[in-house]
Each structure stands twice: as C-alpha cells, then as structure tokens.
Design an enzyme around this catalytic site. Structure first.
Site, PDB file in Angstrom:
ATOM      1  N   ASP A 142       1.456   2.749   3.614  1.00  0.00           N
ATOM      2  CA  ASP A 142       0.527   3.816   3.233  1.00  0.00           C
ATOM      3  C   ASP A 142       1.308   5.105   2.935  1.00  0.00           C
ATOM      4  O   ASP A 142       0.872   6.207   3.269  1.00  0.00           O
ATOM      5  CB  ASP A 142      -0.543   4.054   4.307  1.00  0.00           C
ATOM      6  CG  ASP A 142      -1.713   4.898   3.793  1.00  0.00           C
ATOM      7  OD1 ASP A 142      -1.759   5.173   2.562  1.00  0.00           O
ATOM      8  OD2 ASP A 142      -2.565   5.281   4.606  1.00  0.00           O
ATOM      9  N   HIS A 158       0.829  -1.203   0.000  1.00  0.00           N
ATOM     10  CA  HIS A 158       0.000   0.000   0.000  1.00  0.00           C
ATOM     11  C   HIS A 158       0.861   1.249   0.000  1.00  0.00           C
ATOM     12  O   HIS A 158       1.407   1.642   1.020  1.00  0.00           O
ATOM     13  CB  HIS A 158      -0.864  -0.029   1.270  1.00  0.00           C
ATOM     14  CG  HIS A 158      -1.924   1.033   1.314  1.00  0.00           C
ATOM     15  ND1 HIS A 158      -3.140   0.826   1.914  1.00  0.00           N
ATOM     16  CD2 HIS A 158      -1.963   2.309   0.838  1.00  0.00           C
ATOM     17  CE1 HIS A 158      -3.873   1.922   1.818  1.00  0.00           C
ATOM     18  NE2 HIS A 158      -3.177   2.835   1.173  1.00  0.00           N
ATOM     19  N   ASN A 208      -5.502   6.141  -6.549  1.00  0.00           N
ATOM     20  CA  ASN A 208      -6.068   7.494  -6.410  1.00  0.00           C
ATOM     21  C   ASN A 208      -5.144   8.537  -7.029  1.00  0.00           C
ATOM     22  O   ASN A 208      -4.692   9.470  -6.395  1.00  0.00           O
ATOM     23  CB  ASN A 208      -6.376   7.826  -4.942  1.00  0.00           C
ATOM     24  CG  ASN A 208      -5.154   7.770  -4.049  1.00  0.00           C
ATOM     25  OD1 ASN A 208      -4.190   7.088  -4.357  1.00  0.00           O
ATOM     26  ND2 ASN A 208      -5.202   8.497  -2.953  1.00  0.00           N
TER      27      ASN A 208
END
Lengths: 305, 183, 426
Positions: C306, C59, C93
């Site tokens: 992340d 991620h 995204n």
C-alpha cells in the site's frame, strides 16, 4: 520547569503539579492587591495565538501575562494569515524571528501544540488543542478544588457529560488522578470514548452512580452540534437524563463543589438553580484561571537564563 | 567546596546585636507612629521575629510582623538560576501610613532591598521605610544604606557571608565568612 | 548469440516449486532455463545470499498521472526495484482515475519506457471512482488491466458492489476492494481506541472495516466472483475472511508490513507524527497478533505495501489535516525480515510465498516463480546485511515512513527484471 513547554498535564509529575499550584497561590495573593502587577517578566514577550475563538481563555492568559509585566500580543489567528493557507510551522517561525519569548496556542487540531513546540525553541503553552488537552484548565480546576477542599487525595470527583469531545475532561482526569483523587465519569454512551480507564477514570453505569457521595461534581458543556451529528437525541432528553439539577446534585455530599468549564448551557447540562447555587464555584474557577496561568508563565519564563 | 575562613559572630554576639538594634528601633519611634516589622524571605523573616521578641521585651508591646517574598521583583535572577520558588507574601496589616522596618540578614549589593522596596510599595504607601540588617558587608551597587546594622564586615568580592539560623539551617547559630572556590 | 547469466551458489527460496536449497540459477535471454551455463558465461556470485523470485506488490500508488510531485512511474518503479519488487500493481486513484483503456495504456507504455520494474495497471471499478456507474472493465482488461479497484475509498453502495463483482467476474478480473464504511470512519484520523481517546484524535473504529468486509463477503459468496480484500487490518475482519474461505467463498486478502508491525501506540510514541497516519489506521496489539497468525496460516494470501507516497506539504502539518499513507516499497522486505523472520515468527519460505507466488495467484499473474521457462524476474537478498532506514535516500519521492531511523537486517542486493539488473546495491 524553566524553558519547557506545557502541552499536556500527562507530562507533569505530581511534584511539578504541586509546584504550579503552590506558585498559583502566591499569584492569587498578587491578584488580591490593589496594584496587581509584579515586574518579574518585564522585558519578555508573549503571543497568544488563537485559531479558535475563545474570549475567556485568551483574556485570562493575556491578563496573566500583563500582571507579570510581560508584553502580550494577541493574534486572532482565525482571521490572520493562516486563512491564507500559511502553515502552523511557518507562522511559528515568523513569531520566533520576531523575538517572541513564549507562545500560547489554541487550535482545533489535537497535537497542534506538539507540532508547534517541535518547530519552536521557545516555550509553547497549550491553551486547548482539539479534543486532546487543555492543561491550564485542568490546573485551574485542581487549584479550585484544592483551595476549597485542602487535599485532593481521596476525594471522589464526578465528571458528567460529553467526555468524547472534551479536552477539559481529559486534562482534569489526568491531573486529578495524579494527585490522588478518584474520578468517576458518566454520560450518554454515545459520548463516552473507549479506554477512559486508561486515563484513570472509573466509568459509572449511571449518572447517579457517579454522583453518589461525590466531593466534587463537574458538568461538561454540551455542544448543540452533537444533536445534529446524531450522537444524542436532543437537549431536553439530555437535561432529563444527564443534566445536573438539584435532585441529582443532592446525591453528592452536602458540601460537594459544583464546577463547570463555562460557558454554560443553562437548562441543558445544568439547571440555573445549580449553576447559581451555593455549591457552584464557577467564578473561583475563573479567578484561579488567571492565577494558575500567571504561575505557569512565571515557571516557564521567569528567573534566569 | 567552600572553605570557612572566619566566624564573624556567635550566638551570643548575634543576640547582643539584635537587642541593640531593637533598642535603636524603639528609640527612634515618633509619637503616634505605628511600627511594623517586615522580614524578607527567608532569613530576614526569622531575624524579624527575634526583633519582634526584643521589642516586646523592651516595650511590652506586640509589633505586627509581615513576611515579604520578593521573588517576583528581582532583577538579578539571571545570576540565580535555577529558578527560585515563589512563596507567599504575608503582610496581614495595612501598610498605609505605617513606619515599616525591613529586615534582612546580609546587605550586599542592595538589589534585594531594592526589590523589597518595590514589593512593599505595591502593597500600599507606608509613612516611612527603614532598613535593618544583621551584617553589612559593603560592595553596594545601588544607593541604599541601612538604618540599623548588627555588624559591619569588610569583605572581598569572592567571599560569602553566611548567616546560619537553627530555624533554617539546623545546627548552631552563627555568622561565618566563607571563601568562594576559585572558578 | 544467446545471452546467459549464471547466478551461483545462492540459497534459492522458491515456494512456487517448494524449493529451498543452495543451487545455481541460469538465465538465458531473459528467461530462466534448466540448461547448463556455457563456458565463459558471466557469473553472479550469490554465496551467502538468498535468491528469490522477484517480489510482486499487489497494491501500490504510483500517483501517475496527475500527482507527479508525490511520485511518478519512473521514481515509483525505481523505488520498487530497490525494494526487491519486479512487478507492482498501481492503484487507479490517480488524476484522472484510471477508468479508460487509454489511461491503462499510458501507464503501461510509461513503465515500458522507463524500463524499471514491471507495472501492472489496476483499473477503476466505477467511473471516476465515484461509486456510481461501472467503469468499462472489458476494455480496461483488453488494454492490460489486471484487476479493478476503487482504492482510496470503498464502493459505498451495496448495489454497485453487487453489480461490479458480477460484471468483473465475467471478464476474469478480481475486484480489489478497499473495505471501509465511510459512515463509520468519516472524520477519523487514527484507530478508535484507548490511544485515540488519550490523544484526543477522532477515531476510525474497527467496525468501519469489518462491516464493509462482511457485506462484500456476502456479495462475493452470492455472486461467486473473486473478491480481494485490500489491506486487512483488524482481527475480526481476518476472522470473517477465514470463515468465508472455509465455506469456499472466492476471497483473497492482503496485509501491509505496517499493519503487521506497528500499533496505534506508534501515534502516541511519535507524538502525533503524521507519518504514522495511514488508512486503514494502525490498530492494536490484538489485531497485529491476529494478522500475524493469519499470515502464517495462509488466511492472508499476500503482503502488499500500500505504498502511498506524499509530498512534505501533505505531511508536515496537523495530524488531522495530514494525508493518509506510508511510503513503503523500499522498507517492506527489510521490515518483514527483521520483525517476523529473524525472531522466528514466520518461516522464510512462508514470507517469500506471500510476497511472490501468493500475490501472483491473486492477480493471475505468471510471475512469482523461478521455474524454468519463466521470465527471469529475480531478487538477491543479503539476509544478514544491516542498514538504517533513511528516507532522504529513498528513490521514491515519498519520504513519509514511520520506519525512519529503524535499523533493519536483510537487504536487497540486486533486482533483475527479465534477466537485467534494474537495481544493484552499489
């Protein structure tokens, strides 16, 4: 305190709070005179930078500065270059380059005063940042109560209403508990934030419990938008269940003071009967506001280099 | 450390000086004039109280006494860091039309008196203002002159005149000359 | 001529094979081999170092295409290599969102061209990440996507999530879900609790994550699809996942280094430093303890960074106005070694498992192992080397880290992808 910022009452020890309140008493004497001006800040300049409209606080700061002979410039930042996307940091640097000696900031974001203070060498005075803090309002409430009650230690203070969104309540809580008062809070469950105990509050189960035998009662302003946000059912419900009326105030001690940070929503958080009654000290608060702000300005800016 | 060089006055000497000053103040009174004493914080206040007592002894009259805090009027604060505390000014009588005697312990540059005059004027318009000091040590920087002096003491700039009062300092009552240590 | 590399004398920790031993590792033509090294073979002296399978990040946000001022595939894979990562899964995204096969192909081609760490492309769940129409997952898969996600936001409508899980499962794609109920979190800037109250910042309640996790677990259980919960951050969310796993639900989850090490107090301590602003927000001591326990007991399958780089203009502003995210690729391993392994809270092999074969398993990726025949994705770590986190020295464009100034012990010395060094401590 010279040269420091005033961002949050949590940064002041009990002795420093006392120093401000003592100085404010001298300032109130100045306010009582025909010539309400002393030369102590002559040659110093002060900018009030308000990103949120607040006529009351701004006037109070500006008068405080003027009574101390500082040059005061008010910037209504809501309409200034900030709308052109200028960052707070750039605005700050610009003011500093102009030789400003202190900045009073009102901003809708919590921590904005902290941010400004990090960018500026000169003292920053927080005049309200989001839901975080409003230290001079806290000080003026301390001053008002102390002037009427003598001592804060041992007093029971009830703060009723929208604790979640109130920077005034946070600053009052910190200041009052630091000087030894016992603060009880109550309000709609949806407007009580978690962890108020961490700020020294005792969370009452009901408004009545908070009010019982209180020496000081403060109602917080209820913003209309709380209803639109779905946080409370409505103004009438609020007035009936949480509003300060004569019956509720009667639960407090007979000589209890009634405070409110203003402006009032008559008929919502307080009835006119209470707001205009003998126990209300709302205009003492306003007057104390100027004195306390004079004291803060003197302590942060006055004296030698 | 400060080194004490000489004692200028002892308790008896101070008592005599204040008594004489009280005499002079009373002598200069004009008919119909309302006298009041105004002490400058801190030591001036205590000296003003002594003068008030002496005047009472001489005239059996109680002369009103005011206290002036001049912190907010100073222009010499740059030299006085850290910041002095502000105290209250307590002048519980109207100054309008009165004869006021300002009282301080030591007259030096004159800046304190200048600030005190500014502070007094903001309280109203006295008929006249006079100045009483226990010690005048010279070195004036402003055109200010005392009307009543306990003692004139020629000094050097590096010396300090200390008026010690039991009410403020504890211990004995005296005026001493001390030397500022070399920087 | 075959090309060999002989990594000698290191401590090989390879949980995929249960290996933790001092041994040599031989690479032939970019793959690990059981053969003995030939004479004259180049040698990499690994004595005193740990030799691990290359780390895999499930991620991260490489921001490419569309937000190259924050990061691009070149800078992001350089940062990955410095952090010991040989493969990173980049979230969709971007601008535009990765919802077409062409965008997957673009990312993979770009990664191949810059030649750093491997890039795994994660496609969007819905078109434009709008939460309405399903993205063409079959074609995304065919173009090389390893999973789907609408990360940055959760899939708001249950019906969309229900369909997405069933549809993705038919292509063998895990659904990496950012579990957040916006109706509970909207407007929030930090964890809702005593600290947000003190700071006067609008809060994001733990419930915002937990409600979404609970819903998605129900849907995963009902559909039999593989749900992967991204960046789990609360004690209750972990407990929900633990119980679901016990029931046999096909659920996996990840946790970030910052949620394992920092609490909401960091916001107060830093006096509103936007570098502590991240979504999900830094939670409480109790949450950190629960996450650490779940990492140790295997409820949490992987640690993922992340990694969310931002430019200064997105972070040098009021806390509430600042962007969410932490630039994490270059600090992850050092932070985990310093805060979990050195104090003895987590065995080295357990941590390595959650950084290598754990995430590989989630994605069905062949890496994360030092078995003979596997691609020679290897990282060498000096477990005793101390260093100071200096964001100005990052390869990433994002300097937004709450770990700035931390002194860490445990540093990546070299990162090899298919036997080639993509990073070497100089």
């Amino acid at each position: 305190m010279k040269g420091r910022d005033l961002l949050d009452l949590a940064d002041l020890g009990a002795d420093e709070l006392e120093t401000v309140l003592e100085a404010a008493a001298s300032m109130e004497d100045v306010l009582a005179r025909r010539i309400k001006k002393v030369p102590t800040l002559r040659g110093r300049s002060l900018v009030t930078l308000f990103f949120e409209p607040s006529t009351r606080t701004r006037i109070s700061f500006e008068l405080a500065g003027k009574y101390l002979s500082a040059d005061v410039v008010g910037v209504n930042a809501a309409a200034a270059s900030v709308q052109k996307g200028e960052s707070l940091e750039d605005t700050a640097r610009t003011l500093e380059a102009m030789g400003v000696d202190a900045v009073v900031l009102r901003h809708r974001a919590a921590g904005a005063a902290e941010l400004l203070a990090r960018c500026l060498e000169v003292p920053v005075i927080n005049a309200g940042d989001g839901m975080h803090a409003h230290p001079t309002q806290g000080l003026l409430d301390l001053y008002t109560v102390r002037r009427r009650k003598g001592e804060l230690r041992g007093l029971k203070v009830a703060i009723i209403g929208d604790l979640e969104h109130s920077r005034v309540a946070r600053s009052d809580l910190i200041g009052l508990t630091r000087l030894g008062a016992q603060v009880w809070v109550a309000g709609p469950a949806t407007l009580l934030p978690p962890g108020l105990e961490g700020l020294g509050a005792r969370v009452a189960a009901t408004v009545e419990e908070a009010l019982r035998e209180a020496d000081v009662v403060m109602a917080l302003r209820l913003q209309r938008e709380r209803q639109q946000q779905g946080l409370i059912p409505g103004g009438e419900e609020y007035a009936r269940c949480f509003g300060l009326n004569r019956q509720r105030l009667a639960l407090a001690k007979p000589d209890a003071l009634f405070l409110h940070p203003m402006p009032l929503n008559r008929g919502v958080e307080v009835t006119s009967e209470v707001a205009d009654g003998a126990q209300a000290v709302l205009f003492d608060q306003v007057r104390a506001g100027v004195a306390v702000r004079m004291a803060v300005l003197y302590l942060l800016l006055g004296g030698g280099n | 450390m400060l080194r004490e060089k000489a004692r200028i006055m002892d308790a008896a000497g101070m008592g005599r000086a204040l008594r004489r000053m009280a005499h002079e103040i009373v002598e200069r009174e004009e008919p119909g004039e309302e006298l009041a004493l105004v002490g400058i914080r801190r030591r001036g206040v205590h000296l003003a109280r002594r003068l008030q007592e002496e005047v009472r002894r001489l005239t059996q009259r109680e002369v009103p006494l005011g206290i002036l805090d001049i912190t907010l009027y100073r222009d010499d604060l740059v030299d006085r860091s850290p910041q002095p505390e502000v105290h209250r000014t307590e002048v519980p009588f109207p100054v309008e039309g009165r004869r006021l005697v300002l009282v301080d312990d030591v007259l030096y540059t004159g800046r304190t008196v200048r600030a005190a005059l500014d502070a007094l004027v903001d309280l109203g318009r006295p008929r006249r203002v006079e100045l009483a000091v226990l010690v005048d040590r010279g070195h004036r920087e402003l055109p200010i002159r005392p009307d009543y002096v306990g003692k004139n003491v020629p000094t050097a700039a590096e010396e300090i005149v200390e008026v010690r009062l039991p009410e403020v300092d504890g211990g004995v009552e005296e005026v001493v000359l001390v030397e500022r240590p070399a920087q | 001529m075959a090309e060999f590399l002989w990594i000698r004398g290191g401590r090989i920790i390879d949980p995929s094979r249960g290996a933790d031993e001092t041994a040599d590792l031989v690479i032939r033509d970019g793959r690990l081999t059981a053969e003995a090294p030939p004479t004259g073979c180049p040698v990499l002296d690994a004595r005193g170092l740990w030799v691990l399978p290359g780390l895999i990040d499930l991620h991260c946000h490489l921001r490419d295409p569309g937000q190259e001022w924050k990061e691009d595939i070149a800078s992001g894979t350089r940062a990955a290599a410095r952090g010991g990562y040989t493969a990173v899964a980049t979230m969709p995204n971007t601008e535009p969102a990765v919802d077409t096969p062409a965008l997957v192909e673009y990312q993979l081609a770009r990664a191949a061209a810059v030649g750093g760490s491997r890039v795994l492309s994660v496609g969007a769940i819905t078109v434009g990440r709008q939460g309405r129409e399903l993205a063409p997952m079959g074609q995304l898969r065919a173009a090389g996507a390893v999973a789907v996600s609408d990360d940055g936001a959760g899939v708001e409508q249950a019906v969309v999530m229900w369909r997405a899980l069933r549809y993705a499962a038919s292509f063998g794609l895990p659904v990496l879900e950012h579990c957040e109920d916006r109706s509970l979190s909207r407007g929030g800037a930090m964890h809702r609790g005593a600290v947000s109250t003190r700071l006067g910042l609008p809060g994001i309640p733990a419930e915002a994550e937990e409600v979404a996790v609970a819903r998605d677990l129900v849907l995963a259980e009902a559909t039999g699809a593989h749900l992967h919960v991204a960046h789990v951050s609360t004690a209750r969310a972990v407990e929900l996942i633990r119980r679901a796993k016990a029931r046999g639900v096909r659920v996996t989850c990840e946790v970030t280094p910052h949620h394992l090490t920092l609490t909401d107090e960091a916001v107060a301590r830093s006096r509103y430093d936007p570098d502590t602003k991240v979504n999900p927000p830094l939670r409480t001591e109790e949450d950190v303890a629960a996450l650490r326990a779940a990492l140790a007991d295997g409820t949490i399958d992987a640690v993922a960074t992340d990694h969310a780089p931002h430019g200064p203009e997105e972070k040098r502003c009021e806390y509430e106005a600042a962007a969410f995210g932490i630039s994490g690729l270059e600090t992850a391993l050092g932070v985990l070694l310093t805060t979990l392994v050195q104090p003895g809270l987590l065995a080295p092999a357990a941590l390595v498992e959650r950084l290598t074969c754990g995430p590989a398993r989630v994605l069905g990726h062949p890496g994360g192992t030092l078995a003979a025949g596997a691609a020679a994705d290897v990282v060498l770590v000096d477990p005793r080397a101390s260093w100071r986190v200096e964001p100005e020295a990052f390869a990433s464009r994002g300097r937004n880290t709450p770990f700035k100034g931390w002194n860490l012990t445990g540093r990546v010395v070299a990162t090899l992808v298919a036997g080639k060094a993509v990073w070497q401590l100089g």
